[in-house]
Design a protein around this motif. Structure first.
Motif, mmCIF file in Angstrom:
data_model
loop_
_atom_site.group_PDB
_atom_site.id
_atom_site.type_symbol
_atom_site.label_atom_id
_atom_site.label_comp_id
_atom_site.label_asym_id
_atom_site.label_seq_id
_atom_site.Cartn_x
_atom_site.Cartn_y
_atom_site.Cartn_z
ATOM 1 N N LYS A 218 0.826 -1.287 0.309
ATOM 2 C CA LYS A 218 0.171 -0.111 0.257
ATOM 3 C C LYS A 218 0.905 1.343 -0.047
ATOM 4 O O LYS A 218 0.460 2.303 -0.370
ATOM 5 C CB LYS A 218 -1.053 -0.024 1.247
ATOM 6 C CG LYS A 218 -1.984 -0.885 1.165
ATOM 7 C CD LYS A 218 -3.013 -0.733 2.509
ATOM 8 C CE LYS A 218 -4.239 -2.187 2.429
ATOM 9 N NZ LYS A 218 -4.882 -1.707 3.518
ATOM 10 N N GLY A 219 2.242 1.217 0.222
ATOM 11 C CA GLY A 219 3.050 2.373 0.285
ATOM 12 C C GLY A 219 4.105 2.255 1.205
ATOM 13 O O GLY A 219 3.766 1.438 2.246
ATOM 14 N N TYR A 220 5.082 2.942 1.240
ATOM 15 C CA TYR A 220 6.068 3.057 2.180
ATOM 16 C C TYR A 220 6.135 4.638 2.932
ATOM 17 O O TYR A 220 5.668 5.732 2.450
ATOM 18 C CB TYR A 220 7.508 3.302 1.597
ATOM 19 C CG TYR A 220 7.635 1.776 0.588
ATOM 20 C CD1 TYR A 220 7.791 0.650 1.342
ATOM 21 C CD2 TYR A 220 7.808 2.112 -0.701
ATOM 22 C CE1 TYR A 220 7.828 -0.492 0.441
ATOM 23 C CE2 TYR A 220 8.117 0.858 -1.512
ATOM 24 C CZ TYR A 220 8.245 -0.294 -0.882
ATOM 25 O OH TYR A 220 8.249 -1.509 -1.524
ATOM 26 N N PHE A 221 6.150 4.493 3.991
ATOM 27 C CA PHE A 221 5.957 5.650 5.160
ATOM 28 C C PHE A 221 7.039 6.526 5.005
ATOM 29 O O PHE A 221 8.331 5.842 5.100
ATOM 30 C CB PHE A 221 5.746 5.159 6.631
ATOM 31 C CG PHE A 221 5.713 6.431 7.385
ATOM 32 C CD1 PHE A 221 4.363 7.173 7.730
ATOM 33 C CD2 PHE A 221 6.606 6.942 8.095
ATOM 34 C CE1 PHE A 221 4.355 8.313 8.492
ATOM 35 C CE2 PHE A 221 6.446 7.943 9.020
ATOM 36 C CZ PHE A 221 5.312 8.534 9.047
ATOM 37 N N GLY A 222 7.213 7.645 4.791
ATOM 38 C CA GLY A 222 8.076 8.773 4.738
ATOM 39 C C GLY A 222 7.803 9.772 5.756
ATOM 40 O O GLY A 222 6.690 10.253 5.716
#
Length: 369
Positions: A218-222
């Motif tokens: 679902k995505g990478y936290f940044g």
């Protein structure tokens, strides 16, 4: 590796002072004369501005003061350093603390830099996060002996924390992007995004964050780095370092955080900000709330310390107890939270309202992007 017995400590090209190995392998620190005149204390309790030679008495950090230990990578970053050095035939354990600092040079967390620099970081514009995530997974699983450690070290060799992460440039600003550890779910980054979203809605001063796109999850936290501002470094010191203790031992209470705020923060509203963060961690279930996950930055415009934006906000159901107790309780309740409010003479009405707001956000907020 060169043998190092003296290191220059700098801050945005200004000379702060000197670290030197003394008799019996003790490490001394002394501020530069010009810094004493025009600088600030880099560790408010341990290193007041003077021309004294300071020698740490802490049983931690191998003779360093906590503020310098903060610059060194731990978790993922130290793992990469160890692997990279082992590949070159160098035993990490035999390096002195000063030699370890010179490996980090100007790329450590916070604003302090160390010279001579023993390893230059090479800028890498390869922004394929999915590929980087897969490479970190392979290294953690030790499935390859020929991994390109230099590339990963350039991206994340100065990182702290347990989860793999990379330092990238995004919109001409510096960001940190996290990947999952071996036992994390594929969508751990999305989960952290939701946690930060809820914390932000609870009026917590959350560091700027986003979810970076991925084809495999679902995505990478940044999160944008708060230790960088207008292309300059910002001095940051963790709560643990201020108190010269290690976050690896659960020996702190939120009471200590509030005490330090009272002593050094130029913004006394930080007491209410700390209450919001403490309450959110307890009610949401973020039990990874150790002393290195709370920090202070030096505001050069205001000439003093204040809380950094909140970071490392996530749910940790796998932990049975909080790293930092509340009112002496490792499994705190609302009564413990309000006891802290009473102890530091915060408005009971305001604090009860903070608790209710957080509870409503946790219960009612839908997990959506």
């Amino acid at each position: 590796m060169k043998n190092i017995d003296r290191v220059l400590v700098k801050y945005n090209e200004r000379l702060v002072g000197y670290l030197q190995i003394l008799e019996n392998n003790r490490i001394g620190f002394q501020y530069d004369e010009e810094w004493v005149k025009n600088g600030f204390s880099i560790s408010p309790f341990s290193l007041p501005l003077s021309d004294d030679v300071y020698i740490s008495k802490s049983p931690y950090f191998k003779g360093l003061y906590g503020v310098f230990n903060d610059s060194l990578p731990d978790g993922w970053g130290e793992f990469l350093v160890r692997r990279m050095l082992a590949k070159k035939g160098i035993n990490f354990e035999k390096l002195t603390p000063l030699e370890r600092l010179t490996l980090i040079g100007s790329n450590g967390l916070g604003g302090l830099t160390y010279e001579p620099i023993q390893r230059e970081y090479v800028k890498n514009d390869n922004m394929d996060l999915d590929n980087l995530a897969l490479n970190t997974k392979k290294i953690l699983e030790s499935k390859t002996e020929n991994e390109n450690l230099d590339d990963l070290f350039n991206f994340g060799g100065a990182s702290g924390g347990a989860r793999p992460k990379v330092h990238i440039s995004f919109n001409d600003e510096e960001w940190i992007v996290k990947f999952g550890a071996l036992n994390d779910s594929l969508d751990v980054g999305f989960d952290e995004y939701i946690a930060n979203k809820k914390a932000s809605e609870a009026s917590i001063n959350v560091n700027e964050f986003k979810l970076f796109e991925s084809n495999r999850c679902k995505g990478y936290f940044g999160a944008k780095r708060f230790d960088r501002k207008n292309k300059q470094k910002v001095h940051v010191i963790s709560l643990s370092a201020i108190l010269e203790t290690t976050h690896q031992i659960p020996n702190m209470d939120y009471y200590h955080l509030f005490q330090v705020i009272q002593k050094i923060s130029i913004d006394k509203m930080d007491l209410y900000e700390a209450f919001r963060r403490m309450s959110f961690n307890v009610l949401y279930g973020n039990r990874d709330d150790h002393g290195k996950n709370f920090s202070f930055l030096y505001d050069e415009e205001l000439k003093g310390y204040r809380l950094t934006p909140a970071y490392d906000i996530t749910k940790t159901d796998y932990k049975l107890e909080h790293e930092m107790t509340v009112n002496g309780n490792s499994k705190p309740n609302e009564s413990d939270l309000l006891s802290i409010a009473d102890e530091f003479r915060l408005s009971r009405k305001i604090c009860e309202g903070i608790i209710e707001r957080i509870k409503n956000i946790i219960v009612n907020e839908k997990d959506r992007i």
